[in-house]
Design a protein around this motif. Sequence first.
Motif, PDB file in Angstrom:
ATOM      1  N   ILE A  84     -24.272  25.227  89.932  1.00 33.30           N
ATOM      2  CA  ILE A  84     -23.771  23.969  89.378  1.00 33.30           C
ATOM      3  C   ILE A  84     -24.873  22.942  89.577  1.00 33.30           C
ATOM      4  O   ILE A  84     -25.343  22.736  90.703  1.00 33.30           O
ATOM      5  CB  ILE A  84     -22.483  23.511  90.087  1.00 33.30           C
ATOM      6  CG1 ILE A  84     -21.421  24.610  90.022  1.00 33.30           C
ATOM      7  CG2 ILE A  84     -21.949  22.224  89.465  1.00 33.30           C
ATOM      8  CD1 ILE A  84     -20.293  24.434  91.010  1.00 33.30           C
ATOM      9  N   LEU A  85     -25.320  22.318  88.493  1.00 36.42           N
ATOM     10  CA  LEU A  85     -26.452  21.400  88.625  1.00 36.42           C
ATOM     11  C   LEU A  85     -26.283  20.177  87.723  1.00 36.42           C
ATOM     12  O   LEU A  85     -25.482  20.165  86.797  1.00 36.42           O
ATOM     13  CB  LEU A  85     -27.760  22.129  88.302  1.00 36.42           C
ATOM     14  CG  LEU A  85     -27.899  22.850  86.953  1.00 36.42           C
ATOM     15  CD1 LEU A  85     -28.211  21.886  85.820  1.00 36.42           C
ATOM     16  CD2 LEU A  85     -28.991  23.904  87.035  1.00 36.42           C
ATOM     17  N   GLY A  86     -27.078  19.146  88.029  1.00 38.70           N
ATOM     18  CA  GLY A  86     -27.074  17.937  87.218  1.00 38.70           C
ATOM     19  C   GLY A  86     -27.095  16.695  88.067  1.00 38.70           C
ATOM     20  O   GLY A  86     -27.129  16.760  89.301  1.00 38.70           O
ATOM     21  N   ASP A  87     -27.074  15.542  87.382  1.00 43.44           N
ATOM     22  CA  ASP A  87     -26.990  14.276  88.118  1.00 43.44           C
ATOM     23  C   ASP A  87     -25.548  13.851  88.305  1.00 43.44           C
ATOM     24  O   ASP A  87     -25.267  12.889  89.016  1.00 43.44           O
ATOM     25  CB  ASP A  87     -27.787  13.178  87.398  1.00 43.44           C
ATOM     26  CG  ASP A  87     -27.376  13.027  85.934  1.00 43.44           C
ATOM     27  OD1 ASP A  87     -26.205  13.272  85.587  1.00 43.44           O
ATOM     28  OD2 ASP A  87     -28.254  12.671  85.119  1.00 43.44           O
TER      29      ASP A  87
ATOM     30  N   THR B 136     -34.197  22.105  71.499  1.00 38.40           N
ATOM     31  CA  THR B 136     -34.552  23.198  72.406  1.00 38.40           C
ATOM     32  C   THR B 136     -34.761  24.518  71.665  1.00 38.40           C
ATOM     33  O   THR B 136     -35.437  25.418  72.182  1.00 38.40           O
ATOM     34  CB  THR B 136     -33.467  23.417  73.479  1.00 38.40           C
ATOM     35  OG1 THR B 136     -32.230  23.762  72.856  1.00 38.40           O
ATOM     36  CG2 THR B 136     -33.305  22.190  74.356  1.00 38.40           C
ATOM     37  N   PHE B 137     -34.205  24.655  70.460  1.00 37.78           N
ATOM     38  CA  PHE B 137     -34.369  25.908  69.726  1.00 37.78           C
ATOM     39  C   PHE B 137     -35.809  26.108  69.257  1.00 37.78           C
ATOM     40  O   PHE B 137     -36.163  27.189  68.796  1.00 37.78           O
ATOM     41  CB  PHE B 137     -33.403  25.965  68.546  1.00 37.78           C
ATOM     42  CG  PHE B 137     -31.969  26.140  68.969  1.00 37.78           C
ATOM     43  CD1 PHE B 137     -31.522  27.369  69.423  1.00 37.78           C
ATOM     44  CD2 PHE B 137     -31.085  25.081  68.940  1.00 37.78           C
ATOM     45  CE1 PHE B 137     -30.211  27.545  69.834  1.00 37.78           C
ATOM     46  CE2 PHE B 137     -29.771  25.245  69.345  1.00 37.78           C
ATOM     47  CZ  PHE B 137     -29.334  26.473  69.799  1.00 37.78           C
TER      48      PHE B 137
ATOM     49  N   HIS C  26     -28.305  13.300  73.006  1.00 36.00           N
ATOM     50  CA  HIS C  26     -28.060  14.555  73.720  1.00 36.00           C
ATOM     51  C   HIS C  26     -27.910  15.710  72.731  1.00 36.00           C
ATOM     52  O   HIS C  26     -28.418  16.815  72.968  1.00 36.00           O
ATOM     53  CB  HIS C  26     -26.803  14.439  74.586  1.00 36.00           C
ATOM     54  CG  HIS C  26     -27.034  13.689  75.850  1.00 36.00           C
ATOM     55  ND1 HIS C  26     -26.066  13.554  76.832  1.00 36.00           N
ATOM     56  CD2 HIS C  26     -28.127  13.016  76.314  1.00 36.00           C
ATOM     57  CE1 HIS C  26     -26.551  12.850  77.838  1.00 36.00           C
ATOM     58  NE2 HIS C  26     -27.804  12.503  77.538  1.00 36.00           N
ATOM     59  N   LEU C  27     -27.230  15.451  71.620  1.00 33.58           N
ATOM     60  CA  LEU C  27     -27.048  16.482  70.597  1.00 33.58           C
ATOM     61  C   LEU C  27     -28.393  16.892  70.006  1.00 33.58           C
ATOM     62  O   LEU C  27     -28.687  18.080  69.836  1.00 33.58           O
ATOM     63  CB  LEU C  27     -26.117  15.976  69.495  1.00 33.58           C
ATOM     64  CG  LEU C  27     -25.653  16.992  68.452  1.00 33.58           C
ATOM     65  CD1 LEU C  27     -24.755  18.037  69.084  1.00 33.58           C
ATOM     66  CD2 LEU C  27     -24.911  16.292  67.321  1.00 33.58           C
ATOM     67  N   LEU C  28     -29.237  15.905  69.714  1.00 34.85           N
ATOM     68  CA  LEU C  28     -30.568  16.191  69.175  1.00 34.85           C
ATOM     69  C   LEU C  28     -31.433  16.919  70.196  1.00 34.85           C
ATOM     70  O   LEU C  28     -32.248  17.772  69.832  1.00 34.85           O
ATOM     71  CB  LEU C  28     -31.248  14.893  68.745  1.00 34.85           C
ATOM     72  CG  LEU C  28     -30.676  14.208  67.494  1.00 34.85           C
ATOM     73  CD1 LEU C  28     -31.345  12.863  67.275  1.00 34.85           C
ATOM     74  CD2 LEU C  28     -30.850  15.097  66.265  1.00 34.85           C
TER      75      LEU C  28
ATOM     76  N   TRP D 169     -35.200  14.598  81.540  1.00 32.70           N
ATOM     77  CA  TRP D 169     -34.683  15.880  81.110  1.00 32.70           C
ATOM     78  C   TRP D 169     -33.161  15.813  81.112  1.00 32.70           C
ATOM     79  O   TRP D 169     -32.569  15.202  82.003  1.00 32.70           O
ATOM     80  CB  TRP D 169     -35.133  17.008  82.056  1.00 32.70           C
ATOM     81  CG  TRP D 169     -36.613  17.183  82.100  1.00 32.70           C
ATOM     82  CD1 TRP D 169     -37.493  16.545  82.935  1.00 32.70           C
ATOM     83  CD2 TRP D 169     -37.403  18.030  81.267  1.00 32.70           C
ATOM     84  NE1 TRP D 169     -38.776  16.940  82.684  1.00 32.70           N
ATOM     85  CE2 TRP D 169     -38.757  17.867  81.661  1.00 32.70           C
ATOM     86  CE3 TRP D 169     -37.117  18.925  80.250  1.00 32.70           C
ATOM     87  CZ2 TRP D 169     -39.803  18.549  81.063  1.00 32.70           C
ATOM     88  CZ3 TRP D 169     -38.161  19.619  79.657  1.00 32.70           C
ATOM     89  CH2 TRP D 169     -39.482  19.425  80.060  1.00 32.70           C
ATOM     90  N   THR D 170     -32.539  16.416  80.136  1.00 29.94           N
ATOM     91  CA  THR D 170     -31.078  16.457  80.159  1.00 29.94           C
ATOM     92  C   THR D 170     -30.629  17.550  81.120  1.00 29.94           C
ATOM     93  O   THR D 170     -31.384  18.472  81.447  1.00 29.94           O
ATOM     94  CB  THR D 170     -30.498  16.752  78.762  1.00 29.94           C
ATOM     95  OG1 THR D 170     -30.846  18.103  78.380  1.00 29.94           O
ATOM     96  CG2 THR D 170     -31.029  15.771  77.729  1.00 29.94           C
ATOM     97  N   ASP D 171     -29.385  17.451  81.564  1.00 26.40           N
ATOM     98  CA  ASP D 171     -28.849  18.476  82.448  1.00 26.40           C
ATOM     99  C   ASP D 171     -28.790  19.830  81.743  1.00 26.40           C
ATOM    100  O   ASP D 171     -28.949  20.881  82.379  1.00 26.40           O
ATOM    101  CB  ASP D 171     -27.453  18.069  82.931  1.00 26.40           C
ATOM    102  CG  ASP D 171     -27.494  16.830  83.820  1.00 26.40           C
ATOM    103  OD1 ASP D 171     -28.489  16.663  84.558  1.00 26.40           O
ATOM    104  OD2 ASP D 171     -26.543  16.033  83.771  1.00 26.40           O
TER     105      ASP D 171
END
Length: 253
Positions: free
Chosen positions: A69-72, A141-142, A134-136, A99-101
Amino acid sequence: MADYSFIPQKKSIHIVIFTGGAAPQPELTVSYWHTHNPGYVIAADSGLETAQKYRSFFSGRIDFTPEKILGDFDSLTDMHMLDLFPTDKVEHFPAAKDWTDTELAFERAYKTADERGYIPFVTLVGGDGGRIDHLLAVYDTFAAPHHADAWLLSGQTLYFLAAGMTVKIAGLTGTDTLSVARTTSSRSGGKIESHGLKWESNVFRTEGMPSMSNWISDEYLKTGKPVTLAVNGDDFLLIVPYTAKVRFLQKAD
């Protein structure tokens, strides 16, 4: 539903990442997990809430207990949820980061697979709606080395089609739409060969979205044949409904 056993000579591990944002209801994804259970589960920030929802729904059938489990945790509504897990499974990151989670979860997924000597197949659950940046970021990432192979959104599934890959798509009805998109690495280039679509690849656009809202052809619908897509020279993205059964046949080394 995805059959990702297209590299029989190599060991693979199915890593599932739950992230924040809108996610499909668990009951919509039953067929997706029918053949391939998760081998490792990661929850990114408020994706923990979605993971717990899936744990409850699939209790006794599929184990969605997060191993990392990770993130801010700026979007987790109840921080006490973290107390339900051993501290060594929880990794805190500062909110002030570039960086996003979700991206951090991809890095963790690939690192975990590498440490265990596996080739990862990554399913991302959630990340739909909400903040457009966040969606973009997920979409971008692809075009990066570390990305999802399948992205379960609120109402559709997106699959990453690597150059050299062939897929068969079964289970399409006459009203189901199928779309093909590009990654952010290229707006043109690459080649797609399709069989069984209303508008075949010979009329696909050569720039931007190759095909929007396509359908299975009347012939293939009547005979029950699966639609086939083969991609070369570049990576593409396939967007289909949850009811579609996607089988990966080949993948470039």
